[in-house]
Design a protein around this motif. Structure first.
Motif, PDB file in Angstrom:
ATOM      1  N   ARG A  67       0.855  -1.186   0.000  1.00  0.00           N
ATOM      2  CA  ARG A  67       0.000   0.000   0.000  1.00  0.00           C
ATOM      3  C   ARG A  67       0.887   1.231   0.000  1.00  0.00           C
ATOM      4  NH1 ARG A  67      -5.520   1.384   3.488  1.00  0.00           N
ATOM      5  NH2 ARG A  67      -5.886   3.385   2.421  1.00  0.00           N
ATOM      6  N   LEU A  68       0.702   2.058  -1.014  1.00  0.00           N
ATOM      7  CA  LEU A  68       1.550   3.230  -1.236  1.00  0.00           C
ATOM      8  C   LEU A  68       3.029   2.827  -1.242  1.00  0.00           C
ATOM      9  CD1 LEU A  68      -0.232   5.957   0.937  1.00  0.00           C
ATOM     10  CD2 LEU A  68      -0.281   5.681  -1.546  1.00  0.00           C
ATOM     11  N   GLY A  69       3.301   1.685  -1.870  1.00  0.00           N
ATOM     12  CA  GLY A  69       4.674   1.213  -2.006  1.00  0.00           C
ATOM     13  C   GLY A  69       5.230   0.498  -0.799  1.00  0.00           C
ATOM     14  N   GLN A  70       4.491   0.454   0.286  1.00  0.00           N
ATOM     15  CA  GLN A  70       4.958  -0.185   1.521  1.00  0.00           C
ATOM     16  C   GLN A  70       4.404  -1.607   1.599  1.00  0.00           C
ATOM     17  OE1 GLN A  70       4.110   2.009   5.128  1.00  0.00           O
ATOM     18  NE2 GLN A  70       3.938   0.126   6.317  1.00  0.00           N
ATOM     19  N   GLN A  71       5.291  -2.602   1.727  1.00  0.00           N
ATOM     20  CA  GLN A  71       4.828  -3.974   1.818  1.00  0.00           C
ATOM     21  C   GLN A  71       4.135  -4.210   3.152  1.00  0.00           C
ATOM     22  OE1 GLN A  71       7.526  -7.003   0.519  1.00  0.00           O
ATOM     23  NE2 GLN A  71       6.341  -8.683   1.405  1.00  0.00           N
ATOM     24  N   LEU A  72       2.996  -4.881   3.097  1.00  0.00           N
ATOM     25  CA  LEU A  72       2.203  -5.149   4.291  1.00  0.00           C
ATOM     26  C   LEU A  72       2.619  -6.488   4.904  1.00  0.00           C
ATOM     27  CD1 LEU A  72      -1.305  -4.060   2.958  1.00  0.00           C
ATOM     28  CD2 LEU A  72       0.433  -2.668   4.106  1.00  0.00           C
ATOM     29  N   ALA A  73       2.851  -6.491   6.207  1.00  0.00           N
ATOM     30  CA  ALA A  73       3.309  -7.695   6.911  1.00  0.00           C
ATOM     31  C   ALA A  73       2.110  -8.571   7.254  1.00  0.00           C
ATOM     32  CB  ALA A  73       4.078  -7.309   8.168  1.00  0.00           C
ATOM     33  N   LEU A  74       1.612  -9.299   6.265  1.00  0.00           N
ATOM     34  CA  LEU A  74       0.426 -10.108   6.438  1.00  0.00           C
ATOM     35  C   LEU A  74       0.771 -11.529   6.855  1.00  0.00           C
ATOM     36  CD1 LEU A  74      -1.422  -9.021   3.184  1.00  0.00           C
ATOM     37  CD2 LEU A  74      -2.070  -8.348   5.500  1.00  0.00           C
ATOM     38  N   SER A  75      -0.021 -12.076   7.748  1.00  0.00           N
ATOM     39  CA  SER A  75       0.076 -13.493   8.065  1.00  0.00           C
ATOM     40  C   SER A  75      -0.592 -14.286   6.940  1.00  0.00           C
ATOM     41  CB  SER A  75      -0.631 -13.798   9.386  1.00  0.00           C
ATOM     42  OG  SER A  75      -2.021 -13.542   9.255  1.00  0.00           O
ATOM     43  N   ARG A  76      -0.453 -15.610   6.976  1.00  0.00           N
ATOM     44  CA  ARG A  76      -1.106 -16.447   5.969  1.00  0.00           C
ATOM     45  C   ARG A  76      -2.619 -16.234   6.001  1.00  0.00           C
ATOM     46  NH1 ARG A  76      -3.540 -21.455   5.774  1.00  0.00           N
ATOM     47  NH2 ARG A  76      -3.312 -22.602   3.798  1.00  0.00           N
ATOM     48  N   THR A  77      -3.188 -16.174   7.207  1.00  0.00           N
ATOM     49  CA  THR A  77      -4.621 -15.969   7.340  1.00  0.00           C
ATOM     50  C   THR A  77      -5.030 -14.584   6.844  1.00  0.00           C
ATOM     51  OG1 THR A  77      -4.724 -17.472   9.239  1.00  0.00           O
ATOM     52  CG2 THR A  77      -6.553 -15.927   8.972  1.00  0.00           C
ATOM     53  N   GLY A  78      -4.217 -13.573   7.175  1.00  0.00           N
ATOM     54  CA  GLY A  78      -4.500 -12.226   6.706  1.00  0.00           C
ATOM     55  C   GLY A  78      -4.505 -12.141   5.195  1.00  0.00           C
ATOM     56  N   TRP A  79      -3.540 -12.819   4.562  1.00  0.00           N
ATOM     57  CA  TRP A  79      -3.483 -12.834   3.100  1.00  0.00           C
ATOM     58  C   TRP A  79      -4.718 -13.529   2.524  1.00  0.00           C
ATOM     59  CZ3 TRP A  79      -1.794 -10.865  -1.214  1.00  0.00           C
ATOM     60  CH2 TRP A  79      -1.965 -11.586  -2.404  1.00  0.00           C
ATOM     61  N   GLN A  80      -5.146 -14.628   3.134  1.00  0.00           N
ATOM     62  CA  GLN A  80      -6.319 -15.340   2.640  1.00  0.00           C
ATOM     63  C   GLN A  80      -7.558 -14.453   2.658  1.00  0.00           C
ATOM     64  OE1 GLN A  80      -5.830 -18.891   5.328  1.00  0.00           O
ATOM     65  NE2 GLN A  80      -6.361 -20.007   3.477  1.00  0.00           N
ATOM     66  N   ILE A  81      -7.748 -13.744   3.762  1.00  0.00           N
ATOM     67  CA  ILE A  81      -8.921 -12.870   3.869  1.00  0.00           C
ATOM     68  C   ILE A  81      -8.824 -11.708   2.883  1.00  0.00           C
ATOM     69  CG2 ILE A  81     -10.262 -11.357   5.379  1.00  0.00           C
ATOM     70  CD1 ILE A  81      -9.247 -13.029   7.755  1.00  0.00           C
ATOM     71  N   LEU A  82      -7.672 -11.059   2.850  1.00  0.00           N
ATOM     72  CA  LEU A  82      -7.502  -9.887   1.994  1.00  0.00           C
ATOM     73  C   LEU A  82      -7.627 -10.248   0.520  1.00  0.00           C
ATOM     74  CD1 LEU A  82      -6.873  -6.855   1.911  1.00  0.00           C
ATOM     75  CD2 LEU A  82      -4.442  -7.451   1.759  1.00  0.00           C
ATOM     76  N   SER A  83      -7.034 -11.368   0.106  1.00  0.00           N
ATOM     77  CA  SER A  83      -7.093 -11.750  -1.305  1.00  0.00           C
ATOM     78  C   SER A  83      -8.517 -12.122  -1.713  1.00  0.00           C
ATOM     79  CB  SER A  83      -6.133 -12.906  -1.595  1.00  0.00           C
ATOM     80  OG  SER A  83      -6.454 -14.062  -0.846  1.00  0.00           O
ATOM     81  N   LEU A  84      -9.271 -12.751  -0.805  1.00  0.00           N
ATOM     82  CA  LEU A  84     -10.675 -13.048  -1.110  1.00  0.00           C
ATOM     83  C   LEU A  84     -11.472 -11.760  -1.284  1.00  0.00           C
ATOM     84  CD1 LEU A  84     -13.144 -14.885  -1.371  1.00  0.00           C
ATOM     85  CD2 LEU A  84     -13.289 -14.923   1.125  1.00  0.00           C
ATOM     86  N   LEU A  85     -11.303 -10.822  -0.360  1.00  0.00           N
ATOM     87  CA  LEU A  85     -12.023  -9.545  -0.458  1.00  0.00           C
ATOM     88  C   LEU A  85     -11.633  -8.793  -1.728  1.00  0.00           C
ATOM     89  CD1 LEU A  85     -11.774  -8.257   3.239  1.00  0.00           C
ATOM     90  CD2 LEU A  85     -13.722  -9.384   2.137  1.00  0.00           C
ATOM     91  N   ALA A  86     -10.345  -8.854  -2.076  1.00  0.00           N
ATOM     92  CA  ALA A  86      -9.868  -8.129  -3.262  1.00  0.00           C
ATOM     93  C   ALA A  86     -10.438  -8.720  -4.539  1.00  0.00           C
ATOM     94  CB  ALA A  86      -8.341  -8.145  -3.294  1.00  0.00           C
ATOM     95  N   ARG A  87     -10.453 -10.035  -4.616  1.00  0.00           N
ATOM     96  CA  ARG A  87     -10.973 -10.684  -5.816  1.00  0.00           C
ATOM     97  C   ARG A  87     -12.461 -10.403  -6.019  1.00  0.00           C
ATOM     98  NH1 ARG A  87      -7.230 -15.589  -4.407  1.00  0.00           N
ATOM     99  NH2 ARG A  87      -5.861 -15.695  -6.235  1.00  0.00           N
ATOM    100  N   ARG A  88     -13.161 -10.204  -4.916  1.00  0.00           N
ATOM    101  CA  ARG A  88     -14.603  -9.976  -5.006  1.00  0.00           C
ATOM    102  C   ARG A  88     -14.975  -8.498  -4.973  1.00  0.00           C
ATOM    103  NH1 ARG A  88     -17.030 -14.672  -2.912  1.00  0.00           N
ATOM    104  NH2 ARG A  88     -19.012 -13.573  -2.848  1.00  0.00           N
ATOM    105  N   SER A  89     -13.999  -7.623  -4.770  1.00  0.00           N
ATOM    106  CA  SER A  89     -14.244  -6.186  -4.654  1.00  0.00           C
ATOM    107  C   SER A  89     -14.971  -5.647  -5.885  1.00  0.00           C
ATOM    108  CB  SER A  89     -12.908  -5.454  -4.486  1.00  0.00           C
ATOM    109  OG  SER A  89     -13.083  -4.071  -4.472  1.00  0.00           O
ATOM    110  N   PRO A  90     -15.940  -4.758  -5.707  1.00  0.00           N
ATOM    111  CA  PRO A  90     -16.392  -4.120  -4.461  1.00  0.00           C
ATOM    112  C   PRO A  90     -17.562  -4.846  -3.790  1.00  0.00           C
ATOM    113  CG  PRO A  90     -17.411  -3.005  -6.291  1.00  0.00           C
ATOM    114  CD  PRO A  90     -16.569  -4.125  -6.885  1.00  0.00           C
ATOM    115  N   GLU A  91     -17.800  -6.111  -4.175  1.00  0.00           N
ATOM    116  CA  GLU A  91     -18.910  -6.860  -3.602  1.00  0.00           C
ATOM    117  C   GLU A  91     -18.668  -7.131  -2.119  1.00  0.00           C
ATOM    118  OE1 GLU A  91     -19.374 -10.474  -5.741  1.00  0.00           O
ATOM    119  OE2 GLU A  91     -19.572  -9.497  -7.698  1.00  0.00           O
TER     120      GLU A  91
END
Length: 224
Positions: A141-165
């Motif tokens: 985000r704004l060039g800064q890498q986010l320190a995501l856990s495996r679970t955090g990545w799973q949630i974020l990637s699901l939300l991103a793929r479905r965005s803006p739903e």
């Protein structure tokens, strides 16, 4: 190799799964597109076998949607449609191969091995200031890498793929805990941590709670 089979003909599906297992290919099975979408984000598939005629939709539309959502697995369309225009329609939406019924099981295995060896180019998705790399499994985000856990990545990637739903809470829980849900409200803790990483250091909130339903990831223009 791990393959997702989406096919509503149970007898054919049973025969395909049995033959794939004889060839040391693990297979997850979905009878409908809705079932497929419950598992497609939970595991990294080497290939997807997708029937075109399904009870709740058609494979052409599903293939187009999944490619737009940065599903990296190559897709083999499996169908009784044999005319050229149908095949071209499949390739236009991103299908990697096409196999017409009836077919030889050995040919299906051969095609699976070929498409699974193709290395997909990195897929990037941007939502406002947030950039996700689905090949590398990381986000900036704004060039800064986010320190995501495996679970955090799973949630974020699901939300991103479905965005803006909006993604229902129950769907997120099934993604994280497909076998059995935890006794405590573990999801709340994971979401709190995800917000702390994705939103708190920045001016604009991207993760939104839709009360009584679930979460969505989007740029809220009212806040801009």
């Amino acid at each position: 190799m791990l393959v997702l089979l989406v096919e509503d003909n149970r007898l054919l599906a049973k025969n395909i799964i049995h033959y794939l297992e004889l060839n040391e290919i693990e297979c997850d099975y979905a009878e409908t597109l809705a079932q497929a979408e419950q598992v497609i984000f939970s595991r990294t598939f080497d290939a997807i076998i997708l029937d075109l005629n399904l009870p709740d939709g058609d494979g052409i539309s599903a293939c187009k949607k999944w490619k737009e959502q940065c599903i990296l697995a190559p897709i083999i369309m499996l169908t009784a449609r044999s005319n050229l225009q149908d095949r071209l329609s499949g390739f236009e939406v991103g299908a990697d191969d096409y196999l017409v019924k009836p077919f030889a099981m050995a040919e299906l295995v051969a095609r699976l091995r070929v498409v699974s060896q193709r290395r997909p180019s990195p897929k990037l998705l941007s939502i406002g200031e947030l950039d996700l790399d689905f090949a590398g499994h990381h986000a900036h985000r704004l060039g800064q890498q986010l320190a995501l856990s495996r679970t955090g990545w799973q949630i974020l990637s699901l939300l991103a793929r479905r965005s803006p739903e909006t993604v229902e809470r129950e769907e997120i829980e099934r993604l994280l805990w497909p076998d059995s849900l935890p006794d405590s409200d573990s999801l709340r803790s994971h979401i709190h941590l995800l917000r702390k990483i994705v939103d708190k250091p920045f001016e604009q909130k991207l993760i939104h709670t839709i009360r009584g339903i679930g979460l969505c990831l989007k740029v809220d223009t009212d806040e801009a």
